[in-house]
Design a protein around this motif. Structure first.
Motif, PDB file in Angstrom:
ATOM      1  N   ASP A  75     -17.089  -8.745  -1.182  1.00  0.00           N
ATOM      2  CA  ASP A  75     -16.400  -9.270  -2.365  1.00  0.00           C
ATOM      3  C   ASP A  75     -15.539 -10.493  -2.080  1.00  0.00           C
ATOM      4  N   ALA A  76     -15.335 -10.838  -0.819  1.00  0.00           N
ATOM      5  CA  ALA A  76     -14.548 -12.046  -0.524  1.00  0.00           C
ATOM      6  C   ALA A  76     -15.291 -13.308  -0.933  1.00  0.00           C
ATOM      7  N   LEU A 137      -7.877  -2.477   2.615  1.00  0.00           N
ATOM      8  CA  LEU A 137      -8.322  -2.411   1.225  1.00  0.00           C
ATOM      9  C   LEU A 137      -7.373  -1.570   0.374  1.00  0.00           C
ATOM     10  N   THR A 142      -7.919  -5.916  -1.353  1.00  0.00           N
ATOM     11  CA  THR A 142      -9.012  -6.835  -1.052  1.00  0.00           C
ATOM     12  C   THR A 142      -8.958  -7.177   0.437  1.00  0.00           C
TER      13      THR A 142
END
Length: 457
Positions: A75-76, A137, A142
């Motif tokens: 997701d980065a 996380l 994130t």
């Protein structure tokens, strides 16, 4: 922020050790067929742990033998760095069992160390990365990087199916750096970045004499003894000074640079401390080299097991008909494991004593690996170690083998950072394997520091 992650890691330490203990209780011995279901159970345990860690994609990937566990979180985004983490969940056999002070698959903490098979090699170090990611996380919501995990179940048997997987899955495994924690620090309190690993070539030798064991009185002196023949054959492979006498064994060896040799010498010999640690009055090995040089940059031929004849209590007067030896060679750059096995087999054929036949079976093979440490990722790794351990990091090689590393190097073409937290004295592959909990704690803090430095540089 990183400080919040470190605080959470410290708060959750007891829970993490309890989870690691559950992982260590699984006897995932890859070399023994009766543990096939235990290997499967360990893979399933990892899958659930990765799902708990909020990885986006988690798979158990079948191979011809034991499965691979793959997980990723991406997701980065495509502009962020991607870190590939490799490790293994399989472990070595526990023999001889009677030398263990506590049961090998009943994890026990004493004197600041966690005792269990796999505690250091490599379940404990794999677990550290998993929990570091999970904690980041949970605390930050994130990651500043993408992460992929590739954890196999065959490293302790030479990774026979991983080369093909890596070659076929280069797109899936694409990353900016490969991070491996399956090596050691230089010593307690002295972290090390490893730049090289020895390769491996393993062989089993079986000597066969008469059709069955014979009475040593009735037949002694008239027939070849398989054990005597085996001992004679093995003695022909190395001289009294530790030099290997296999024809061509040392051909093509690449000599380290003068700069690397000076850096090894600057670390000191460490030989007095090594003798004390091992409980021996004298070290032994190839003349002209220090103990560190012998274990880092020189090849070996070692007997791992020799057996035959009567093994029970007391005496049984027999002439054994069969005898067996297991050999492993540790190899250095310039040597190829298949070539070395062929040379050993040629030596056996030329030196077989009369009255017996000899057969061989090849086992693990793995090529040596050495890489420069000039990429900026190594500087980031060094800063992270030094930030946590408050001492200068050492650059070393390691005498052990991780067979697939050379494959990663040739197929993925990315920097490979060997960032270990074990200690050479932790008995991996031997009874009473353990992991110093100081390095379990500092190791996770170092991992988080490194990831943040690397992702944000």
């Amino acid at each position: 922020m990183a400080s919040s992650v470190i605080e959470r890691l410290r708060q959750d330490r007891a829970a993490h050790l309890e989870e690691l203990s559950a992982f260590l209780k699984i006897p995932s011995i890859s070399s023994i067929s009766e543990h096939k279901e235990d290997i499967r159970a360990a893979a399933e345990w990892l899958k659930q742990a990765f799902l708990q860690a909020k990885m986006e994609k988690v798979e158990i990937i079948e191979t011809k033998k034991h499965p691979i566990v793959y997980a990723e979180w991406l997701d980065a985004g495509p502009e962020a760095k991607t870190i590939l983490i490799y490790g293994h969940y399989d472990v070595q056999p526990v023999d001889p069992l009677h030398l263990w002070e506590t049961e090998p698959f009943e994890p026990t903490v004493r004197d600041g160390k966690l005792y269990a098979r796999g505690a250091s090699d490599d379940k404990g170090q794999v677990f550290m990365h998993l929990k570091a990611v999970q904690t980041m996380l949970e605390v930050e919501g994130t990651l500043p990087f993408n992460v992929k995990f590739l954890i196999e179940g065959e490293e302790e048997i030479g990774s026979p199916n991983l080369d093909e997987f890596v070659a076929n899955e280069k797109e899936r495994l694409a990353a900016d750096v490969l991070l491996i924690s399956d090596t050691t620090m230089l010593e307690a309190g002295k972290p090390a970045i490893c730049s090289g690993l020895r390769g491996i070539a393993a062989l089993e030798i079986r000597v066969k004499g008469a059709k069955g064991d014979l009475h040593s009185g009735l037949y002694g002196g008239a027939v070849q003894n398989a054990l005597h023949a085996l001992v004679q054959l093995l003695a022909s492979m190395r001289d009294e000074n530790g030099k290997i006498t296999i024809d061509g064994f040392y051909e093509g060896i690449e000599i380290p640079s003068a700069e690397e040799m000076e850096s090894i010498k600057a670390l000191g010999s460490g030989e007095e401390a090594l003798k004390e640690e091992l409980g021996v009055n004298e070290l032994f090995g190839e003349k002209g080299y220090t103990a560190r040089e012998r274990t880092w940059i020189r090849p070996t031929l070692e007997l791992n097991g020799v057996y035959g004849g009567f093994q029970g209590e007391g005496v049984k007067t027999v002439i054994p008909a069969e005898a067996t030896a297991k050999i492993t060679c540790r190899l250095v750059p310039g040597q190829d494991p298949i070539d070395i096995l062929e040379k050993i087999e040629a030596h056996i054929q030329a030196h077989t004593p009369p009255g017996v036949t000899v057969t061989t079976e090849r086992h693990d093979t793995g090529k040596p690996f050495v890489a420069p440490v000039t990429d900026p990722v190594f500087a980031a790794c060094a800063r992270a170690y030094e930030e946590v351990y408050q001492t200068e990091v050492a650059y070393t090689r390691m005498g052990g083998s991780i067979p697939v590393v050379e494959t990663f190097d040739s197929q993925l073409h990315i920097p490979i950072v060997l960032m270990g937290f074990g200690l050479p004295s932790e008995n991996f592959h031997a009874p009473n394997e353990h992991f110093h909990l100081e390095n379990f704690d500092k190791g996770m803090e170092t991992i988080v520091a490194f990831w943040n430095q690397y992702a944000n540089r």
